[in-house]
Design a protein around this motif. Sequence first.
Motif, PDB file in Angstrom:
ATOM      1  N   LYS A 153       1.065  -1.308   0.035  1.00  0.00           N
ATOM      2  CA  LYS A 153       0.105  -0.127   0.067  1.00  0.00           C
ATOM      3  C   LYS A 153       0.964   1.350  -0.096  1.00  0.00           C
ATOM      4  N   ALA A 154       1.987   1.343   0.743  1.00  0.00           N
ATOM      5  CA  ALA A 154       2.643   2.516   0.975  1.00  0.00           C
ATOM      6  C   ALA A 154       3.448   2.715  -0.173  1.00  0.00           C
ATOM      7  N   GLU A 155       3.966   1.728  -0.780  1.00  0.00           N
ATOM      8  CA  GLU A 155       4.741   1.761  -2.114  1.00  0.00           C
ATOM      9  C   GLU A 155       3.940   2.233  -3.183  1.00  0.00           C
ATOM     10  N   PHE A 156       2.684   1.767  -3.452  1.00  0.00           N
ATOM     11  CA  PHE A 156       1.794   1.869  -4.467  1.00  0.00           C
ATOM     12  C   PHE A 156       1.311   3.600  -4.401  1.00  0.00           C
ATOM     13  N   THR A 157       1.435   4.132  -3.282  1.00  0.00           N
ATOM     14  CA  THR A 157       0.940   5.556  -3.210  1.00  0.00           C
ATOM     15  C   THR A 157       2.173   6.292  -3.957  1.00  0.00           C
ATOM     16  N   SER A 164     -13.621  11.513  -9.947  1.00  0.00           N
ATOM     17  CA  SER A 164     -13.643  11.191  -8.303  1.00  0.00           C
ATOM     18  C   SER A 164     -12.502  10.230  -8.446  1.00  0.00           C
ATOM     19  N   ASN A 165     -11.510   9.913  -7.780  1.00  0.00           N
ATOM     20  CA  ASN A 165     -10.460   8.864  -7.596  1.00  0.00           C
ATOM     21  C   ASN A 165     -10.764   8.301  -6.289  1.00  0.00           C
ATOM     22  N   LEU A 215      -7.514   3.903  -2.320  1.00  0.00           N
ATOM     23  CA  LEU A 215      -7.734   4.743  -1.143  1.00  0.00           C
ATOM     24  C   LEU A 215      -7.095   4.005   0.120  1.00  0.00           C
ATOM     25  N   ALA A 216      -6.019   4.959   0.427  1.00  0.00           N
ATOM     26  CA  ALA A 216      -4.783   4.274   1.319  1.00  0.00           C
ATOM     27  C   ALA A 216      -4.671   5.094   2.773  1.00  0.00           C
TER      28      ALA A 216
END
Length: 929
Positions: free
Chosen positions: A291-295, A503-504, A597-598
Amino acid sequence: MYFRLRLMISVFCLGLFSFAQAQGVKLTGKVLNEKNEPLAGVSVKITGAGGTTTDMDGRFSLTLVPGKKYDIEFTAVGYSAKTISEAEVIAGQLNELNITLEVKAQTGDNVVIRTTTSTARKETFNSAIAFQKNTNTVSQVVSAEAIRRSPDKNTGEVLKRVPGTSLQEGKYLIVRGLADRYNQAMLNGILLSSTEPDRKTFSFDILPSAIIDNIIINKAFVPELPGEWAGGLIQVNTKDAPARNFFNIQIGTGFNTQTIGKDFYEYKGGGTDWLGYDDGTRGLPPGFPRKAEFTQLTQAQKTAYAKEFKNIWSTNKKSGAAFNQNLALNGGFTRNLGRKNKFAAVFAVNYNRSNKRVVYENQVNTVQNNIASTSFDYDNTKYSQDILAGALANFSLQLGNNNKITFKNLLNINTTDYATVRNGYDFDAGQGTRANELAFKANTFFNTQVTGEHNIRSIAAKLHWFGSFNILDQYIPDQRRLEYIQENPANPNSAYIASIGQSNSSQKSGSRYYGFLNDYNYTSGGDISRDFTWGKLKQTVKGGYFFQVKDRLFDSRPFSIYLPVDNLSLRRLSPDQLFAPGNFGDGTDNKFALSELAGISYRYLANSILNAGFLQIDNLIKEKLRVVWGLRIEDFDQVVGSVKKSDLRHVHTKVTDYLPGINATYKINAKTNFRVSGSQTVIRPEFRELSTFSFYDFDLGASVAGFTGLLRTKVSNFDIRYEVYPRAGELFTLGFFYKYFNKPIEAYFNPSSGGASTYNFLNAKEANSFGAELEFRKKLDFSEALKNVTVQGNVSYIYNRVSKIGNDAERPMQGQSPYLLNAAIQYDLEKYGINSTLLFNQIGRRITFVGGGDQPAIWENPRPVLDFQVAKKLFKNKGEVKLNIADIINKQAIFYTDLDANKKFDNADAFAIKRKYGTNISFSLAYNF
C-alpha cells in the motif's frame, strides 16, 4: 445364475445374522444424578447374569443377545436403586439406555430406601426430560436421542425445534425475541467468538447434527457460565466417546423454487471455487506493490499495474442453476487400553453446495412530515453459489475411572460467490441506472481445544481445566462494482453509459476491493468443585478462573478506476470491453486511471483481554429446595483502532463488572418445579462496531460505519417459572421475566441524498422489557387415532420500551420482537420407521434500524415460516431417506417505514427492502455401516 446369486446373498445374510446373535449386540448408556452430573462406579447388573460399572462419565456398556428381554438393576451408594425391565437390543441399530438415579430420601435419622422399576423405552424418554427438569437454571435441553431421531442435518435446524427460539437466515438464533447480538455460544464448555466478522453472532449451521451429543439453551445466568449474554446461552456439546464403533454416510440434493427452471447468472471464477477458496484467480497481480509503495508510484507506473488486473466485469447467463449437493461422512471408534483405560475418537466431514436466487427491491427514503421522498428505487437479483464445508476430529483418553483428557478440533469453510444484477431509477439524479456487483467472500473458522477432567476422591473434589485456540479468517478478493446510467435522462429510451467520473475515491462504480481480516482467540481456564454435607444434605461449592485474549488484524485495499478527463466513447463500451488494458492511460490523456484509497481509516487492529473468576455454591437447603448462587467477576480490557492514543481511531475500554446470580428451584412434587432467578449480565460492543472503518454496502445502497464512543450494555435479569412434567416426553411451563437494559446498543440509519446515507451504532439511554412465556409438549395417545402424534408449542409476549429522549416517539428497542410463536406437530410411526414434523414459526414486527435525527425507524414486517420434514428408515434401520421442505409459505420479507403508524405494512407506507428467498426442497439418503 440369478437364482444362484440370490442363494449366495441369503446364505451370507443368514451367516451375518447368526454371527451377530452369537457375538451379541452392545447396549450402552449413561447414568446421571438429579443434578445432571455423571455418576461413576454405579453397579449395573443383569438379573441372573453378569454386569459392569459406569466410568467417570457415567457411561456403561453391556453385551446382550438380540431377541431376548432383560431386567437390569442400577445401584450406587447414597442413591435409590432402579430396575429397568424389558431391555432388549436390535442388531444393526444404536441401542442406548440413559438413566437418572435419585438420592435416597432421609427422614430424621433414618434413610428411606426406595427401589423404582421402569421399562427401557420409558426410561430413555424420562432421562431426556429429567435432564431439563433437574438443571440448575431456566433452560431448554435437546438430547442426543432427540437429535438422532430428527431429520435435521445441522445444529441450526435442530434449534428450530426448541421452544422459545427461532432462526434468522437459517443460522442466527433469536431467543425471547431478542436479536442475535444478545445471545452467546459455547462449544464443549468453552466460550466461542462470533463466526461473522461484521456481526455479533454465531452461525449454527456450521455444526453437523450427527456429531452433537446434546444442546443446552440457558435462559437464566449462573456464575459458572460466561456473563456476556441476555437472551440465551447456547451450549453445544459434541461427541467425544461413541457408544459403539460406527460409520455412516449421507448424500443429498435439492433445489430452491427461485432457481429451478430460471435463468441463473454467474461470472468467471477460479478452479477451486467449488471447495470454497480462491486459487489466486481473484488475487492481486503478481509482484503488486504494498500500500505505501503503490501511493508513491507515478500514474504511468500505476497504469502498468492496472493493466495486469483480470478484465472480468460482466456476468454469463445459463439456463437454470445446478441442483444443490450435500455429503456427510461420520465415524468413530472406542478401544480398550488394558482393563481400565479407554481411547475413543469421532470424525466427521461435511460438504454442502447450494445455489440461491434472491429477488429484492430496495429504496432509500427521507421522511418529512410523514411524507417520504425517495432517493432511489432499485430492483435486484442476487445469484449466489454457497459452500459450507467442514471437518471434525475429536479424541478422548480415559485413564481409569478418575481421569479423562479430550482433544477436539473443528474446521469450517463458509463461502459465498455471488453476482448481483441491478436495474432501477435514481431520483436524486433523475435517471435510470443499471449496476452489478461481483464478489467472493470466504470465512474460515478453526477451533481446537484440549480439556481435562479429574475426580480427586480423597477430598471429594472434581477438577476441570481447558485450553483453546480459535481462528477466524475472512478474505474478500477483488470485489467489483460497476454502474451504468442513462446518457440522456430526458429520454427514457436513451442508451446507458458507465458512471465513471473524475473522483478517484468512488466505491460505488468502477471499484475493486480487497479485504483481509484475521481473528485469533486464545482461551484457558479451569474450575474445581467439592462436595460436602450440611444439614445431612449434599452441597457443592465450585470456583474457577477464565482467561481469553482476542486479537484482530484488519486491512483492506480499495481501488478506484476514474477518468481524469471525461471520455464518452470509453463510457459507452460494454462491461466486458470497458476496462480492457488498452483503455488505461498515464493520467495526461483522456483514458482511465487507477488510484488506491490508502488512508488509515481502511485498516485497524483490535485486542481484548478478559479475566474472569467465579465462586458458586449449590445448596440443598431442604430436600425440595435447591439454591444455586454466587458471584462472577469479569475484568475486560479492550483496544480498537490503534494502540496510539493520539490516533483518532484509538478506543480503549477497561472495566470490571461484578455479575451476581441466584437461581432457586422448589420441587413442589416429583413432577413439578417452581423456579426464581435473578442476575446481572453485560453485552459488549464488537470490534467492528467500535471501528471507524466505513464500507459501502451494495445491497443497502449506503455506507456502514462503527462508532468509537459505544459503551457496553448492562442487563438486569429476573425470571419466575412454573414447570410441570406430567410424564415421559411431556411438559408444561409458564414463566414471566423482566429485563432492564442500561445503554443498549442499537443500529441507526441516517438517510442522505447522492448515495451518502449511512448505517452506524449508538447507545440508547435505557430500556425495560417485560415478558411472559408459555410452552407445552403433549402426546395425543389418549386417542387411538392420534396415538402417534405429539404436539408442542411456545408463545412469548414481550413488552419492551426505550426511554424517550427529547421528541423521540415511543418505541421498542432495536431488534426486539413483541411476540414469538413456535408450533410443531410430530407424527411418528416407530413400527414402520417413519417420523415427520410440521414446524411453524413467526416473530412480531421489530425495528431493524432506528431512524437517525428526525427520521422514523425502519421496521421488519412479521413473516410466517412453515417447514415440513419427513424421514423413513430403510434396510433394517441401517438406512434413512429424508425429505425437507423449508419455507413453504415463502412470504416476502418486507422492511419499511410505518408512515401511518398503524403497526402494519400497507400501501400508505414507504418500504426500504422487499426480499423473497424462495422455498428450499431437499432430499437425502443416509446409511449406517
